[in-house]
Design a protein around this motif. Sequence first.
Motif, PDB file in Angstrom:
ATOM      1  N   GLY A 217       0.829  -1.201   0.000  1.00 41.75           N
ATOM      2  CA  GLY A 217       0.000   0.000   0.000  1.00 41.75           C
ATOM      3  C   GLY A 217       0.863   1.248   0.000  1.00 41.75           C
ATOM      4  O   GLY A 217       1.782   1.372   0.818  1.00 41.75           O
ATOM      5  N   LYS A 218       0.570   2.169  -0.895  1.00 35.80           N
ATOM      6  CA  LYS A 218       1.420   3.355  -1.064  1.00 35.80           C
ATOM      7  C   LYS A 218       0.833   4.593  -0.388  1.00 35.80           C
ATOM      8  O   LYS A 218       1.552   5.334   0.281  1.00 35.80           O
ATOM      9  N   VAL A 219      -0.438   4.857  -0.599  1.00 41.72           N
ATOM     10  CA  VAL A 219      -1.081   6.037  -0.017  1.00 41.72           C
ATOM     11  C   VAL A 219      -2.508   5.671   0.384  1.00 41.72           C
ATOM     12  O   VAL A 219      -2.992   4.582   0.093  1.00 41.72           O
ATOM     13  N   GLY A 220      -3.186   6.611   1.043  1.00 45.43           N
ATOM     14  CA  GLY A 220      -4.594   6.441   1.369  1.00 45.43           C
ATOM     15  C   GLY A 220      -4.837   5.301   2.358  1.00 45.43           C
ATOM     16  O   GLY A 220      -3.982   4.921   3.152  1.00 45.43           O
ATOM     17  N   ILE A 221      -6.045   4.760   2.311  1.00 43.69           N
ATOM     18  CA  ILE A 221      -6.419   3.643   3.182  1.00 43.69           C
ATOM     19  C   ILE A 221      -5.479   2.460   2.969  1.00 43.69           C
ATOM     20  O   ILE A 221      -5.108   1.763   3.920  1.00 43.69           O
ATOM     21  N   GLU A 222      -5.090   2.202   1.727  1.00 43.29           N
ATOM     22  CA  GLU A 222      -4.198   1.085   1.424  1.00 43.29           C
ATOM     23  C   GLU A 222      -2.885   1.196   2.203  1.00 43.29           C
ATOM     24  O   GLU A 222      -2.327   0.189   2.636  1.00 43.29           O
ATOM     25  N   ARG A 223      -2.392   2.405   2.380  1.00 39.47           N
ATOM     26  CA  ARG A 223      -1.135   2.600   3.116  1.00 39.47           C
ATOM     27  C   ARG A 223      -1.374   2.650   4.625  1.00 39.47           C
ATOM     28  O   ARG A 223      -0.664   2.000   5.398  1.00 39.47           O
ATOM     29  N   THR A 224      -2.373   3.401   5.054  1.00 35.23           N
ATOM     30  CA  THR A 224      -2.620   3.586   6.478  1.00 35.23           C
ATOM     31  C   THR A 224      -2.965   2.271   7.161  1.00 35.23           C
ATOM     32  O   THR A 224      -2.519   2.003   8.282  1.00 35.23           O
ATOM     33  N   TYR A 225      -3.760   1.438   6.503  1.00 33.47           N
ATOM     34  CA  TYR A 225      -4.184   0.166   7.092  1.00 33.47           C
ATOM     35  C   TYR A 225      -3.458  -1.021   6.464  1.00 33.47           C
ATOM     36  O   TYR A 225      -3.994  -2.135   6.408  1.00 33.47           O
ATOM     37  N   GLU A 226      -2.237  -0.808   6.014  1.00 40.47           N
ATOM     38  CA  GLU A 226      -1.433  -1.869   5.392  1.00 40.47           C
ATOM     39  C   GLU A 226      -1.315  -3.092   6.298  1.00 40.47           C
ATOM     40  O   GLU A 226      -1.475  -4.230   5.842  1.00 40.47           O
ATOM     41  N   ASN A 227      -1.036  -2.901   7.569  1.00 36.72           N
ATOM     42  CA  ASN A 227      -0.839  -4.035   8.468  1.00 36.72           C
ATOM     43  C   ASN A 227      -2.104  -4.865   8.641  1.00 36.72           C
ATOM     44  O   ASN A 227      -2.032  -6.085   8.847  1.00 36.72           O
ATOM     45  N   ASP A 228      -3.268  -4.236   8.577  1.00 36.88           N
ATOM     46  CA  ASP A 228      -4.526  -4.973   8.684  1.00 36.88           C
ATOM     47  C   ASP A 228      -4.879  -5.655   7.369  1.00 36.88           C
ATOM     48  O   ASP A 228      -5.335  -6.808   7.363  1.00 36.88           O
ATOM     49  N   LEU A 229      -4.689  -4.962   6.277  1.00 38.40           N
ATOM     50  CA  LEU A 229      -5.083  -5.490   4.976  1.00 38.40           C
ATOM     51  C   LEU A 229      -4.157  -6.603   4.491  1.00 38.40           C
ATOM     52  O   LEU A 229      -4.578  -7.492   3.749  1.00 38.40           O
ATOM     53  N   ARG A 230      -2.879  -6.554   4.906  1.00 42.94           N
ATOM     54  CA  ARG A 230      -1.867  -7.446   4.343  1.00 42.94           C
ATOM     55  C   ARG A 230      -2.123  -8.914   4.669  1.00 42.94           C
ATOM     56  O   ARG A 230      -1.943  -9.796   3.838  1.00 42.94           O
ATOM     57  N   GLY A 231      -2.522  -9.220   5.891  1.00 43.32           N
ATOM     58  CA  GLY A 231      -2.667 -10.607   6.303  1.00 43.32           C
ATOM     59  C   GLY A 231      -1.338 -11.182   6.768  1.00 43.32           C
ATOM     60  O   GLY A 231      -0.336 -10.477   6.903  1.00 43.32           O
ATOM     61  N   THR A 232      -1.306 -12.508   7.001  1.00 44.69           N
ATOM     62  CA  THR A 232      -0.110 -13.197   7.488  1.00 44.69           C
ATOM     63  C   THR A 232       0.372 -14.189   6.446  1.00 44.69           C
ATOM     64  O   THR A 232      -0.403 -15.012   5.952  1.00 44.69           O
ATOM     65  N   VAL A 233       1.650 -14.116   6.111  1.00 44.50           N
ATOM     66  CA  VAL A 233       2.219 -14.961   5.065  1.00 44.50           C
ATOM     67  C   VAL A 233       2.248 -16.412   5.517  1.00 44.50           C
ATOM     68  O   VAL A 233       2.470 -16.715   6.694  1.00 44.50           O
ATOM     69  N   GLY A 234       1.986 -17.329   4.593  1.00 46.80           N
ATOM     70  CA  GLY A 234       2.079 -18.752   4.875  1.00 46.80           C
ATOM     71  C   GLY A 234       3.429 -19.305   4.432  1.00 46.80           C
ATOM     72  O   GLY A 234       4.182 -18.644   3.714  1.00 46.80           O
ATOM     73  N   LYS A 235       3.741 -20.537   4.855  1.00 46.26           N
ATOM     74  CA  LYS A 235       5.027 -21.140   4.510  1.00 46.26           C
ATOM     75  C   LYS A 235       4.840 -22.610   4.171  1.00 46.26           C
ATOM     76  O   LYS A 235       4.056 -23.309   4.824  1.00 46.26           O
TER      77      LYS A 235
END
Length: 650
Positions: A217-235
């Motif tokens: 996420g670069k700007v806006g909601i996408e950037r501000t809430y990046e940690n919530d929107l991103r999710g947790t990576v699987g392995k």
Amino acid sequence: MRLFRRLSSIVPRQRTISSVESNAAEFRRRAIFALCFIFFCFSLLAVRFVWLQVIRHNQYSSQAENNRSVTIPSQPSRGLILDRNGIILARNYWAYSLEITPSKTEEKLSTLIERLSRVIPISATDQKRFKRLLAESKRFDPIPIRLDLTESEMAMFLVNKWQFPGVELASREFRQYPFGSLGAHLLGYMGRISEADEKRIEQDGLEEQYRGAYNIGKVGIERTYENDLRGTVGKSLLEVTAGGRPIRYLASAPSVPGKNLTLSIDVNLQKVAEHAFGGNNGALIAIDPATGEILAFVSKPTYDPNLFLNGIDYETWNSLNTSPRKPLLNRAMRGIYPIGSTYKPFMALAGLESGVITPSTTINDQGVYELGGHKFRDASKVHKGILNLRRSITVSSDVYYYKLAHDLGAEKIHDFMEPWGFGQLTGIDLLGEQKGVLPNAEWKMKQFHKPWLAGDTISLGIGQGYNAFTLLQLSHAVATLANRGVSLQPHLVKAIFDPATQKTQPVTSSYRKVMPASRKNIEFIIDAMTTVTREGTAAGAFRGAPYVAAGKTGTAQVVGIAQGQKYNAAALAKAHRDHGLFISFAPAASPRIAMAVLVENGGWGAGSAAPIARTVLDYWLLGRNSLGLPPPAYLQKPAGPASSSKEAQQ
């Protein structure tokens, strides 16, 4: 003789015994040395063993494990962004892309791409994007050369795949904004992870979460809430051969999807508001004063965030970045403007609270206020005659507020306006908010190293001079006034849904402040603002409205006019013409919506900004619009349209 012989035979025997003893001692010394050497060697081996097996066990165990296994990250699905009614504003889709890994190719990339283009169409835009991403990426990273392949294109490539070592088909999740440019400045966009992003990720200790990721996420909601929107990576842990060929899965941990955000924005209200601007530059923020929820967030002109998802080409970026209309500028919260006469209701309230004026305080407005030989003229060039406080708001008298500003003084103005949020950060849940300027003597000394002059105070009364605020601050203050002096944090996110727990977390304002102003004085100001839309400067824009709206027009000067000269918009370049502003909330008795509107270089606020506000209010309170959109959800309640319409008008 016999004695001599005996003695001579004894001496060699003693010499022999001595020699044997000497040899034995030498042997013992050598044996001890050998044993010490062997012990030393075994000690070294023991120390090395302890070093390898104990001290460095984890490191070498991990290296050994990596020789036979490899961890493959699995990126999670990004969370959705929805409007208050569940309409999707940002979503994901899966598609196949054609990607080149430079380290796996032996021929020149230009030659490879040229041969590849004979099989799969590759446009000049694709090639430019590839070159830019190549410059930003590592040699071992796969770089997309074509996106969104059709089934026939995939089949054609697979048939010829053997000709293109280092070129692979990849299935990836892509972000999409289905409404295009609508609400782009609040939603923001995603883009390729840059070096600056990598540094920030490293500083936050999130490297593992971005393994295998390409966008952020670069700007806006996408950037501000990046940690919530991103999710947790699987392995996924795979056992591999020495050549790197996978044999079997050893272990796996699935990825966790990102959280879904429900915004307070109503997408149809956003459509109505953006459409109302036509081709004008400007901004609008509409807030529910009872909750602090932002209902519409407009910055015009706008842009299509879909352009950034896979690497925007240079020509498009350059046209956006160098356009004189500045479509990338978030005018709603980053643009700083004088707010003109929309400041007057707050100035009037400051005068009442300080005791400098009363509702019956009267002046004779002759179109000019004189101080120290300098004449401050009314922008309308009209002599408004005898005015009390209510009438000064109705007809927007500059002279009344020149005098009020002088009587209050810069420090009292500053101290009263500060709690209302002017020149202060509102705390909106978007990064990049600007603070603006709420001036006083201390500020001027720091900024210009000059003392405050009496003449500096006069223009503050009409929202000019050193005053410079964001439209977000103005709309926040208007919402606080509409809420009878109770200030709530403006916010865009209404709720956060966690797919891992299947729980929804409501989001409310993080603060609630009560302004230091009496309810009686606030009600007086609101009542005076209703006369603006019924018989004052905005009466034309609100003619026939079935609801009672409070409002105030404003016109803010962009360039100074020399004393004695008249303002002539036609003689000025459009960029130098006045800004038009309007603030409003309705229904005045129990507001459902409060807003601030700015039309850059739009001239008189009553003619440019007030009609936009009327369009927005008509939709939100009555469901009326020219776009064929359904009415807001709360008007569609089972109570029926008649009762809902009556409720909206109260």
